[in-house]
Design a protein around this motif. Structure first.
Motif, PDB file in Angstrom:
ATOM      1  N   HIS A   5     181.755   9.513 127.238  1.00  0.00           N
ATOM      2  CA  HIS A   5     181.184   8.746 126.706  1.00  0.00           C
ATOM      3  C   HIS A   5     181.787   7.096 126.715  1.00  0.00           C
ATOM      4  N   SER A   6     180.859   6.331 126.268  1.00  0.00           N
ATOM      5  CA  SER A   6     181.256   5.079 126.261  1.00  0.00           C
ATOM      6  C   SER A   6     180.385   4.721 125.351  1.00  0.00           C
ATOM      7  N   ASP A   7     181.050   3.442 124.681  1.00  0.00           N
ATOM      8  CA  ASP A   7     180.976   2.542 123.563  1.00  0.00           C
ATOM      9  C   ASP A   7     179.792   1.897 124.392  1.00  0.00           C
ATOM     10  N   ALA A   8     180.225   1.354 125.458  1.00  0.00           N
ATOM     11  CA  ALA A   8     179.624   0.232 126.361  1.00  0.00           C
ATOM     12  C   ALA A   8     178.027   0.608 126.472  1.00  0.00           C
ATOM     13  N   THR A   9     177.738   2.042 126.407  1.00  0.00           N
ATOM     14  CA  THR A   9     176.138   2.166 126.601  1.00  0.00           C
ATOM     15  C   THR A   9     175.441   1.676 125.572  1.00  0.00           C
ATOM     16  N   GLY A  10     175.989   1.435 124.137  1.00  0.00           N
ATOM     17  CA  GLY A  10     175.229   0.752 123.403  1.00  0.00           C
ATOM     18  C   GLY A  10     175.057  -0.776 123.251  1.00  0.00           C
ATOM     19  N   ARG A  11     175.736  -1.566 124.611  1.00  0.00           N
ATOM     20  CA  ARG A  11     175.632  -2.920 125.574  1.00  0.00           C
ATOM     21  C   ARG A  11     173.879  -2.548 124.479  1.00  0.00           C
ATOM     22  N   ARG A  12     172.868  -1.875 125.465  1.00  0.00           N
ATOM     23  CA  ARG A  12     171.870  -2.201 125.056  1.00  0.00           C
ATOM     24  C   ARG A  12     170.947  -1.721 124.626  1.00  0.00           C
ATOM     25  N   ARG A  13     170.349  -2.762 123.027  1.00  0.00           N
ATOM     26  CA  ARG A  13     169.663  -2.643 122.136  1.00  0.00           C
ATOM     27  C   ARG A  13     168.867  -3.065 122.262  1.00  0.00           C
ATOM     28  N   ALA A  14     167.006  -2.957 122.977  1.00  0.00           N
ATOM     29  CA  ALA A  14     166.096  -3.094 122.953  1.00  0.00           C
ATOM     30  C   ALA A  14     165.400  -3.384 121.979  1.00  0.00           C
ATOM     31  N   ARG A  15     164.219  -4.256 121.262  1.00  0.00           N
ATOM     32  CA  ARG A  15     163.660  -4.143 120.365  1.00  0.00           C
ATOM     33  C   ARG A  15     162.291  -3.889 120.564  1.00  0.00           C
ATOM     34  N   GLU A  17     159.203  -1.612 122.770  1.00  0.00           N
ATOM     35  CA  GLU A  17     158.526  -0.946 123.646  1.00  0.00           C
ATOM     36  C   GLU A  17     157.252  -0.848 123.732  1.00  0.00           C
ATOM     37  N   LEU A  18     156.302  -0.802 124.784  1.00  0.00           N
ATOM     38  CA  LEU A  18     154.988  -0.885 124.728  1.00  0.00           C
ATOM     39  C   LEU A  18     154.614   0.348 124.730  1.00  0.00           C
ATOM     40  N   ASP A  19     153.994   0.821 123.498  1.00  0.00           N
ATOM     41  CA  ASP A  19     153.444   2.222 123.228  1.00  0.00           C
ATOM     42  C   ASP A  19     151.910   1.997 122.126  1.00  0.00           C
ATOM     43  N   GLU A  20     151.046   2.715 123.000  1.00  0.00           N
ATOM     44  CA  GLU A  20     150.215   3.541 122.562  1.00  0.00           C
ATOM     45  C   GLU A  20     149.448   1.393 122.193  1.00  0.00           C
ATOM     46  N   GLY A  21     149.276   0.123 123.408  1.00  0.00           N
ATOM     47  CA  GLY A  21     149.085  -1.031 123.020  1.00  0.00           C
ATOM     48  C   GLY A  21     149.703  -1.743 122.126  1.00  0.00           C
ATOM     49  N   ARG A  22     150.775  -1.040 121.232  1.00  0.00           N
ATOM     50  CA  ARG A  22     151.631  -1.510 120.196  1.00  0.00           C
ATOM     51  C   ARG A  22     153.042  -1.899 121.064  1.00  0.00           C
ATOM     52  N   LEU A  23     153.840  -3.212 120.454  1.00  0.00           N
ATOM     53  CA  LEU A  23     155.372  -3.292 120.476  1.00  0.00           C
ATOM     54  C   LEU A  23     155.639  -2.774 119.342  1.00  0.00           C
ATOM     55  N   VAL A  24     156.306  -1.563 119.815  1.00  0.00           N
ATOM     56  CA  VAL A  24     157.335  -0.479 118.705  1.00  0.00           C
ATOM     57  C   VAL A  24     158.520  -1.028 118.605  1.00  0.00           C
ATOM     58  N   ALA A  25     159.626  -0.325 117.581  1.00  0.00           N
ATOM     59  CA  ALA A  25     160.635   0.109 118.272  1.00  0.00           C
ATOM     60  C   ALA A  25     160.935   0.678 119.536  1.00  0.00           C
ATOM     61  N   PRO A  26     162.258   0.969 120.058  1.00  0.00           N
ATOM     62  CA  PRO A  26     161.536   1.649 121.231  1.00  0.00           C
ATOM     63  C   PRO A  26     162.214   3.758 121.004  1.00  0.00           C
ATOM     64  N   TYR A  27     162.089   4.491 121.408  1.00  0.00           N
ATOM     65  CA  TYR A  27     162.126   5.427 120.974  1.00  0.00           C
ATOM     66  C   TYR A  27     163.719   6.280 122.276  1.00  0.00           C
ATOM     67  N   GLU A  28     163.759   5.621 123.154  1.00  0.00           N
ATOM     68  CA  GLU A  28     165.589   5.536 123.626  1.00  0.00           C
ATOM     69  C   GLU A  28     166.534   4.115 122.884  1.00  0.00           C
ATOM     70  N   CYS A  29     167.064   4.792 121.829  1.00  0.00           N
ATOM     71  CA  CYS A  29     168.091   3.712 120.958  1.00  0.00           C
ATOM     72  C   CYS A  29     169.319   4.935 120.922  1.00  0.00           C
ATOM     73  N   PRO A  30     170.336   3.552 121.060  1.00  0.00           N
ATOM     74  CA  PRO A  30     171.559   3.796 120.853  1.00  0.00           C
ATOM     75  C   PRO A  30     172.328   5.472 119.773  1.00  0.00           C
ATOM     76  N   GLU A  31     171.241   5.173 118.716  1.00  0.00           N
ATOM     77  CA  GLU A  31     171.781   6.108 117.521  1.00  0.00           C
ATOM     78  C   GLU A  31     171.532   7.475 118.171  1.00  0.00           C
ATOM     79  N   ARG A  32     170.865   7.613 118.932  1.00  0.00           N
ATOM     80  CA  ARG A  32     170.803   8.985 119.901  1.00  0.00           C
ATOM     81  C   ARG A  32     171.906   9.279 120.701  1.00  0.00           C
TER      82      ARG A  32
END
Length: 347
Positions: A5-15, A17-32
């Motif tokens: 594991h590397s903490d560097a994977t958390g550098r991607r924190r997208a705000r 995601e296009l989901d069902e016509g809406r911009l939402v917080a991505p399901y793929e997130c550092p908290e996983r």
């Protein structure tokens, strides 16, 4: 079992995601990642190690140079163009357009290298993708060195990334990079078993005409499930790769009894092919409560999956792919790993 594991994977924190016509917080997130790490610690699975750094050479062994350069520069080019939000593609070289000329403008290049519109590119994406492939390479290197299983806590995931396209939260194909690395280190034939709910279209594309990698994928039927345009049962490989690509598309609502019959067939094919290393694209979004999937596996079913994988008796590396029921992702992922260890002890 070691976890890389590397903490560097958390550098991607997208705000976005296009989901069902809406911009939402991505399901793929550092908290996983944090939830999986917590479960690794709670169960005493084993030590957690920082990955080695491998540079770009292993990436370029499976990905197009122009594509890799694009991923490295995309965020800076996007911002330099004056765009305020995150980089989301809006135009593609569709069937009625040319696809042999890469546009110069960042909007055009973004669409050229994208396979879908749901995945944004944000600050830190390239750095996180580089860390993720280093995790995969460190995990498989550990397995190759002594035959011991290892878990690569990869983020971003990788199996949707083709040789020159990103999408489905994936930028560099971690499993493909690890498989090519293993072959370069002397493996004769590598099996990649993809148990993510979504088809590993990128992994299939990279190895479709080759017989040194057997790719088998259990996934939602592409007639109704993302990524829609690949993953049918009649896609069995091309040229030397004929017979080395196995797809098991399954309908929404599939539970473990049906799913496990497909798994057993895939495991039999791996045995028949004489593979000397198993890479598991470990998506746990086949879980019954996953928010963007449609299978009905339970947490206990993931333990049984691990036991059956141990029955192959192969050196095995696990690489995290999907899994978006955030509360249960740690439980389900680690259940596979502890099930594998229990099965290995009984063998």
């Amino acid at each position: 079992m070691l976890t890389f594991h590397s903490d560097a994977t958390g550098r991607r924190r997208a705000r976005t995601e296009l989901d069902e016509g809406r911009l939402v917080a991505p399901y793929e997130c550092p908290e996983r990642v944090e939830l999986v790490l917590d479960r690794v610690r709670q169960t005493g699975l084993g030590d957690i190690r920082e990955p080695e750094t491998f540079g770009l050479s292993p990436v370029l062994a499976v990905h197009d140079r122009g594509y890799v350069d694009f991923i490295a520069a995309c965020w800076d080019d996007w911002r330099a163009a004056g765009h305020a939000g995150e980089a989301i593609p809006s135009i593609w070289p569709a069937r009625t357009m040319r696809g042999d000329v890469v546009p110069e403008h960042i909007d055009g290049r973004l669409g050229y290298y994208a396979l879908a519109a749901e995945t944004s590119i944000c600050e830190g994406t390239f750095e996180a993708a580089m860390a993720s492939k280093d995790i995969a390479l460190s995990a498989v290197s550990h397995t190759l060195a002594g035959g011991e299983p290892a878990f690569g806590l990869c983020r971003p995931p990788g199996h949707h990334a083709a040789s020159d396209q990103f999408g489905g939260y994936c930028f560099f194909n971690n499993a493909a990079i690890a498989a090519q690395h293993a072959l370069a280190r002397g493996a004769r034939r590598v099996a990649i078993l993809d148990v993510d709910f979504h088809h590993g279209n990128g992994t299939q594309q990279i190895f479709y005409a080759r017989d040194d990698v057997l790719f088998a994928s259990l996934h939602g039927d592409p007639r109704t499930c993302f990524p829609y345009f690949l993953g049918h049962a009649d896609e069995t490989g091309r040229g030397r790769g004929e017979g080395f690509n196995r797809n098991y598309p399954l309908p929404p609502g599939t539970a473990f009894d049906t799913w496990s019959r497909a798994l057993d067939d895939a495991l039999a094919r791996i045995r028949e092919a004489g593979c000397d290393l198993l890479l598991v694209s470990l998506g746990v979004d086949a879980f019954e409560h996953d928010p963007i999937s449609a299978f009905k596996l339970t947490s206990d079913d993931f333990t049984e999956l691990g036991r059956r994988l141990a029955g192959l008796g192969l050196p095995t590396t696990f690489l995290l792919e999907g899994g978006y029921a955030v509360e249960e992702i740690g439980l389900n992922a680690v259940n596979v790993l502890t099930g594998f260890e229990a099965g290995a002890r009984q063998a």
